[in-house]
Scaffold this motif. Structure first.
Motif, PDB file in Angstrom:
ATOM      1  N   LYS A  18       0.824  -1.227   0.056  1.00 17.88           N
ATOM      2  CA  LYS A  18      -0.156   0.012   0.199  1.00 17.88           C
ATOM      3  C   LYS A  18       0.900   1.150  -0.079  1.00 17.88           C
ATOM      4  N   LYS A  19       1.774   1.348   0.751  1.00 19.46           N
ATOM      5  CA  LYS A  19       2.942   2.395   0.933  1.00 19.46           C
ATOM      6  C   LYS A  19       3.676   2.524  -0.495  1.00 19.46           C
ATOM      7  N   PHE A  20       4.018   1.460  -0.942  1.00 19.65           N
ATOM      8  CA  PHE A  20       4.731   1.395  -2.345  1.00 19.65           C
ATOM      9  C   PHE A  20       3.669   2.117  -3.351  1.00 19.65           C
ATOM     10  N   SER A  21       2.505   1.660  -3.457  1.00 14.33           N
ATOM     11  CA  SER A  21       1.378   2.262  -4.297  1.00 14.33           C
ATOM     12  C   SER A  21       1.505   3.732  -4.170  1.00 14.33           C
ATOM     13  N   GLN A  22       1.403   4.119  -2.962  1.00 16.05           N
ATOM     14  CA  GLN A  22       1.303   5.809  -2.747  1.00 16.05           C
ATOM     15  C   GLN A  22       2.627   6.411  -3.234  1.00 16.05           C
ATOM     16  N   THR A  23       3.716   5.705  -2.951  1.00 16.21           N
ATOM     17  CA  THR A  23       5.012   6.191  -3.598  1.00 16.21           C
ATOM     18  C   THR A  23       5.019   6.342  -5.249  1.00 16.21           C
ATOM     19  N   ILE A  24       4.526   5.343  -5.751  1.00 13.27           N
ATOM     20  CA  ILE A  24       4.638   5.159  -7.222  1.00 13.27           C
ATOM     21  C   ILE A  24       3.595   6.238  -7.824  1.00 13.27           C
ATOM     22  N   ALA A  25       2.395   6.449  -7.099  1.00 14.99           N
ATOM     23  CA  ALA A  25       1.623   7.606  -7.547  1.00 14.99           C
ATOM     24  C   ALA A  25       1.999   8.840  -7.407  1.00 14.99           C
ATOM     25  N   GLU A  26       2.971   9.099  -6.471  1.00 18.27           N
ATOM     26  CA  GLU A  26       3.772  10.363  -6.349  1.00 18.27           C
ATOM     27  C   GLU A  26       4.645  10.620  -7.186  1.00 18.27           C
ATOM     28  N   PHE A  27       5.139   9.712  -7.853  1.00 21.84           N
ATOM     29  CA  PHE A  27       6.484   9.995  -8.730  1.00 21.84           C
ATOM     30  C   PHE A  27       5.704   9.684 -10.155  1.00 21.84           C
ATOM     31  N   ASN A  28       4.436   9.898 -10.378  1.00 21.69           N
ATOM     32  CA  ASN A  28       3.957   9.858 -11.642  1.00 21.69           C
ATOM     33  C   ASN A  28       4.245   8.775 -12.420  1.00 21.69           C
TER      34      ASN A  28
END
Length: 304
Positions: free
Chosen positions: A60-70
């Motif tokens: 879930k945390k990885f998913s958030q980071t991936i979204a932040e980096f577009n």
């Protein structure tokens, strides 16, 4: 174009984010989390509830980071712990449902090939080499030279499996050591036949435990090398042997207090040292190189 690579290892989940213009690539972000997916019952082929939950929360945390980096393209690969677990498919389903991450569970053969591609990208292969990747669930061996992959195989003799099955003493007893070595000897018979035929010149350790071996030596010698930004590191053989024997003969607390040791590897490093020393002894290898590029860099190479 931005890419995210998630490597779901038995001990550690890795996230790597990179961008590419089609010719060159740049790593924007990387992190790893000691999820310990194989904790407790890896030899029963079960992901226990606590490990299952840790894994999903990390994704879930990885998913958030991936979204932040577009990120435009995400590739997540699962290896031995998910591959062999009876509830591995449940984990893959939950990752999709709860974290929005599609996981591909890869075979041991595919894992070995991706490790080879990652190590090749590091520039560590300079001669006929035996690559070794010690995971928690499995160990991969790849025989190769600078041009091609010659032979590869994945064995279910990872450090977490051997630790849970045989490592019952502190410091490790001769009885436990011999149990591990006998098991390795039986499991790796065909590896030694291949090495007898081809006579590799160098053992290349792929990331993981080999990074810890290097870190311990670097700290002991007060060197300024930063393993996190280094592609390769050549060991002095005598220094490696000295640190490996120190690890094997020390107690849990003594290892934990060594500068450069990380909590995840305090006990598994003993098993990794035993496997490495046995393989080097049987194959008569006295040259050891670290490649910090491993499976996740192999996945990135395939995307690029």
């Amino acid at each position: 174009m931005r890419f995210a690579v998630i490597d779901l290892g038995t001990n550690t989940f890795h996230l790597l984010i990179a961008k590419s213009d089609g010719k060159n690539y740049e790593i924007l972000y990387k992190t790893n989390v000691p999820v310990k997916l194989g904790e407790g019952r890896i030899n029963d082929n079960i992901i226990i509830p606590a490990a299952f939950e840790r894994g999903i929360e990390t994704l879930k945390k990885f998913s958030q980071t991936i979204a932040e980096f577009n990120v435009q393209v995400t590739k997540a690969t699962a290896t031995s712990a998910v591959r062999s677990a009876k509830n591995g498919l449940d984990f893959v389903f939950s990752a999709k449902e709860l974290a929005g991450i599609d996981i591909k569970t890869i075979s041991g053969d595919d894992e070995a090939e991706l490790i080879y591609n990652g190590v090749k990208l590091s520039g560590a292969i300079e001669d006929l080499s035996l690559i070794m990747d010690i995971g928690g669930g499995s160990v991969e061996f790849i025989l190769c030279d600078m041009e091609k992959l010659i032979w590869k195989k994945s064995y279910d003799t990872g450090a977490a499996r051997l630790m849970q099955q045989f490592f019952k003493s502190d410091p490790i007893s001769d009885e436990d050591k011999n149990s591990i070595l006998n098991h390795i000897q039986n499991q790796l018979a065909d590896l030694f036949e291949v090495c007898e035929k081809y006579q590799p010149k160098i053992l290349i350790g792929s990331a993981g435990a080999f990074e810890t071996f290097a870190e311990l030596i670097i700290r002991k010698n007060n060197q300024t090398i930063d393993i996190s930004t280094t592609k390769t590191y050549k060991f002095d053989y005598e220094e490696y042997i000295a640190i490996s024997l120190k690890l094997i003969n020390s107690t849990h607390n003594e290892r934990a207090s060594m500068p450069g040791m990380i909590a995840l590897r305090v006990d598994m490093i003993v098993v990794a040292a035993l496997i490495t020393n046995y393989v080097m002894g049987r194959t008569k290898l006295n040259k050891l190189t670290l490649s910090t590029y491993d499976l996740k860099m192999g996945v990135l190479a395939s995307l690029l």
